[in-house]
Design an enzyme around this catalytic site. Structure first.
Site, PDB file in Angstrom:
ATOM      1  N   TYR A   1      47.402  21.355  62.294  1.00 14.77           N
ATOM      2  CA  TYR A   1      47.823  21.186  63.683  1.00 14.77           C
ATOM      3  C   TYR A   1      48.414  22.471  64.273  1.00 14.77           C
ATOM      4  O   TYR A   1      49.211  23.153  63.638  1.00 14.77           O
ATOM      5  CB  TYR A   1      48.871  20.081  63.782  1.00 14.77           C
ATOM      6  CG  TYR A   1      48.344  18.698  63.474  1.00 14.77           C
ATOM      7  CD1 TYR A   1      47.305  18.144  64.200  1.00 14.77           C
ATOM      8  CD2 TYR A   1      48.915  17.948  62.452  1.00 14.77           C
ATOM      9  CE1 TYR A   1      46.826  16.873  63.918  1.00 14.77           C
ATOM     10  CE2 TYR A   1      48.447  16.671  62.160  1.00 14.77           C
ATOM     11  CZ  TYR A   1      47.401  16.139  62.892  1.00 14.77           C
ATOM     12  OH  TYR A   1      46.936  14.891  62.616  1.00 14.77           O
TER      13      TYR A   1
ATOM     14  N   LYS B   1      72.697   6.771  42.392  1.00 12.88           N
ATOM     15  CA  LYS B   1      72.496   6.407  43.795  1.00 12.88           C
ATOM     16  C   LYS B   1      71.181   6.997  44.308  1.00 12.88           C
ATOM     17  O   LYS B   1      70.563   7.839  43.649  1.00 12.88           O
ATOM     18  CB  LYS B   1      73.662   6.915  44.640  1.00 12.88           C
ATOM     19  CG  LYS B   1      73.777   8.438  44.679  1.00 12.88           C
ATOM     20  CD  LYS B   1      74.910   8.900  45.550  1.00 12.88           C
ATOM     21  CE  LYS B   1      74.996  10.427  45.577  1.00 12.88           C
ATOM     22  NZ  LYS B   1      76.021  10.912  46.506  1.00 12.88           N
TER      23      LYS B   1
ATOM     24  N   ARG C   1      86.194  13.086  53.988  1.00 13.69           N
ATOM     25  CA  ARG C   1      85.286  11.953  54.159  1.00 13.69           C
ATOM     26  C   ARG C   1      86.074  10.677  53.845  1.00 13.69           C
ATOM     27  O   ARG C   1      87.069  10.384  54.496  1.00 13.69           O
ATOM     28  CB  ARG C   1      84.052  12.107  53.260  1.00 13.69           C
ATOM     29  CG  ARG C   1      83.236  13.360  53.571  1.00 13.69           C
ATOM     30  CD  ARG C   1      81.890  13.409  52.872  1.00 13.69           C
ATOM     31  NE  ARG C   1      81.918  12.981  51.479  1.00 13.69           N
ATOM     32  CZ  ARG C   1      80.935  13.182  50.613  1.00 13.69           C
ATOM     33  NH1 ARG C   1      79.843  13.821  50.993  1.00 13.69           N
ATOM     34  NH2 ARG C   1      81.030  12.776  49.362  1.00 13.69           N
TER      35      ARG C   1
ATOM     36  N   MET D   1      51.321  14.517  58.012  1.00 10.48           N
ATOM     37  CA  MET D   1      51.961  13.317  57.475  1.00 10.48           C
ATOM     38  C   MET D   1      51.529  13.015  56.042  1.00 10.48           C
ATOM     39  O   MET D   1      52.342  12.604  55.213  1.00 10.48           O
ATOM     40  CB  MET D   1      51.654  12.108  58.365  1.00 10.48           C
ATOM     41  CG  MET D   1      52.393  10.842  57.960  1.00 10.48           C
ATOM     42  SD  MET D   1      52.058   9.449  59.045  1.00 10.48           S
ATOM     43  CE  MET D   1      52.859  10.008  60.558  1.00 10.48           C
TER      44      MET D   1
END
Length: 401
Positions: free
Chosen positions: A284, A52, A150, A332
């Site tokens: 940043y 998966k 779940r 990013m």
């Protein structure tokens, strides 16, 4: 043997970055991991390779093929789209898919001979309806909620689900191929929930047997259960993170303890190297400023590629022969490391993580640095990072070369 087989990821940006950033996938290591895990199984249990989430970020189809070549009798997926993609890629072996919603697609799964997991009466009814539309029985596996909370039918609902499934089987609409559940805390050896869940699962199996169900497989163990709970192997184990060479948790042990080798190496070529004075802000927000004259190196990988933004100031990278730490914020598409008094050149290699053979960090080191788990580190590596496959075995009848 084809030792260097690139695949083109989706998105027009990926080819331009292929030389700057890539994930090398060692399929020979994956095959070795599958064989090592199979060697630990008891009582003739089979192994399911869970592929998966695009093979935990490694590439679903190449990893599925490698796992099959190493003896994995089953593949496991979460979503129907993943299971159907395996069929579209030519896989014809047993595949279990377990995360279903009413939308399905149930009929396509039945027609593709995918084993579908059923956790409640609504899902059984959907499988029966799909079987009628397809004109063939649906292969279903009933899931019991033994304590994870779940998916799965809770103990109070289990007898009704079992009875309904047996009736649908008697009428030829389904074939109940499996009974299963999932452990909540197998990565914490000795946790009291483990024995409690095993007890509930044994009771669920007994209820199904009394109702007349005779499934092909019963399964409970995930990767940590496979490694530490031989009495939970039953007929099948579901190995996910371990086939990719990662340990489920530090409490279970290291990959080396079980003869496992990490399959993914994430590397980049430095995009810039420059000298700056002391007091120079980096990235940043200027959360990092240089303590003195130094050399900064720019690594062309960022959170759009899967490098966690919360690795700012903590993520480890091997550059110029030493471990460095991400300096300032991860952006990013890029981040910076401070080389101190060392030097490097544009194009030199930065190793984010790998097996550790060259002293580089591992995915587990990244997980510790950012307070997460190795699973997340590898699965978050994005589609614009090209995967380059090594140790690819030729198809039957294809000459090695």
């Amino acid at each position: 043997m084809n030792d260097d087989a690139p695949t083109a990821p989706a998105g027009p940006a990926a080819p331009a970055r292929s030389a700057a950033l890539r994930a090398d996938i060692d399929l020979a290591a994956l095959r070795s991991n599958v064989r090592a895990l199979r060697g630990r199984l008891t009582g003739g249990a089979e192994l399911m390779a869970v592929v998966k989430a695009d093979g935990y970020g490694h590439g679903m189809v190449p990893c599925a093929r490698a796992a099959r070549a190493a003896g994995a009798g089953w593949l496991g997926t979460a979503t129907p789209a993943e299971a159907l993609a395996l069929r579209a890629a030519g896989d014809r072996g047993r595949v279990l898919c377990w995360l279903w919603t009413p939308e399905g697609p149930w009929r396509q799964a039945v027609e593709a001979d995918i084993d579908v997991s059923v956790s409640g009466l609504w899902a059984l009814e959907a499988a029966v309806e799909a079987a009628r539309a397809a004109g063939r029985p649906a292969r279903v596996q009933l899931k019991a909620d033994t304590g994870l909370g779940r998916n799965g039918a809770p103990p109070a609902d289990w007898p009704a689900l079992v009875a309904a499934a047996r009736a649908a089987e008697a009428s030829g609409e389904v074939s109940v191929t499996g009974l299963w559940s999932h452990l909540a805390c197998a990565d914490e050896p000795g946790h009291p929930s483990i024995k409690a869940q095993q007890t509930v699962f044994a009771e669920a199996l007994a209820t199904a047997e009394r109702a007349g169900l005779r499934p092909e497989v019963r399964h409970l163990a995930n990767s940590p259960g496979t490694l530490t709970l031989p009495d939970a192997h039953y007929d099948l184990v579901r190995t996910g993170v371990s086939i990719y060479g990662l340990s489920p948790s530090a409490e279970v042990g290291t990959p080396e303890d079980f003869g496992l080798r990490p399959v993914m190496t994430l590397r980049a070529a430095l995009a810039a190297v420059k000298r700056v004075p002391g007091g120079h802000g980096v990235s940043y927000g200027h959360h990092y400023t240089t303590p003195g004259p130094t050399t900064l190196a720019l690594v062309p990988a960022g959170y759009a590629d899967g490098v966690p933004r919360h690795a700012s100031g903590s993520g480890p990278v091997l550059v110029a022969g030493k471990w460095r730490t991400v300096a300032g914020r991860v952006a990013m598409d890029q981040f910076v490391v401070d080389l101190g008094g060392d030097t490097a050149r544009v194009g030199d290699e930065a190793l984010l993580f790998g097996p550790g053979d060259r002293g580089e960090p591992t995915a587990e080191d990244w997980a510790r640095a950012v307070g997460t788990i190795g699973y997340e580190i590898v699965t978050r590596i994005g589609p614009r990072v090209p995967r380059v496959y090594h140790g690819v075995e030729p198809a039957p009848g294809e000459p090695a070369g």
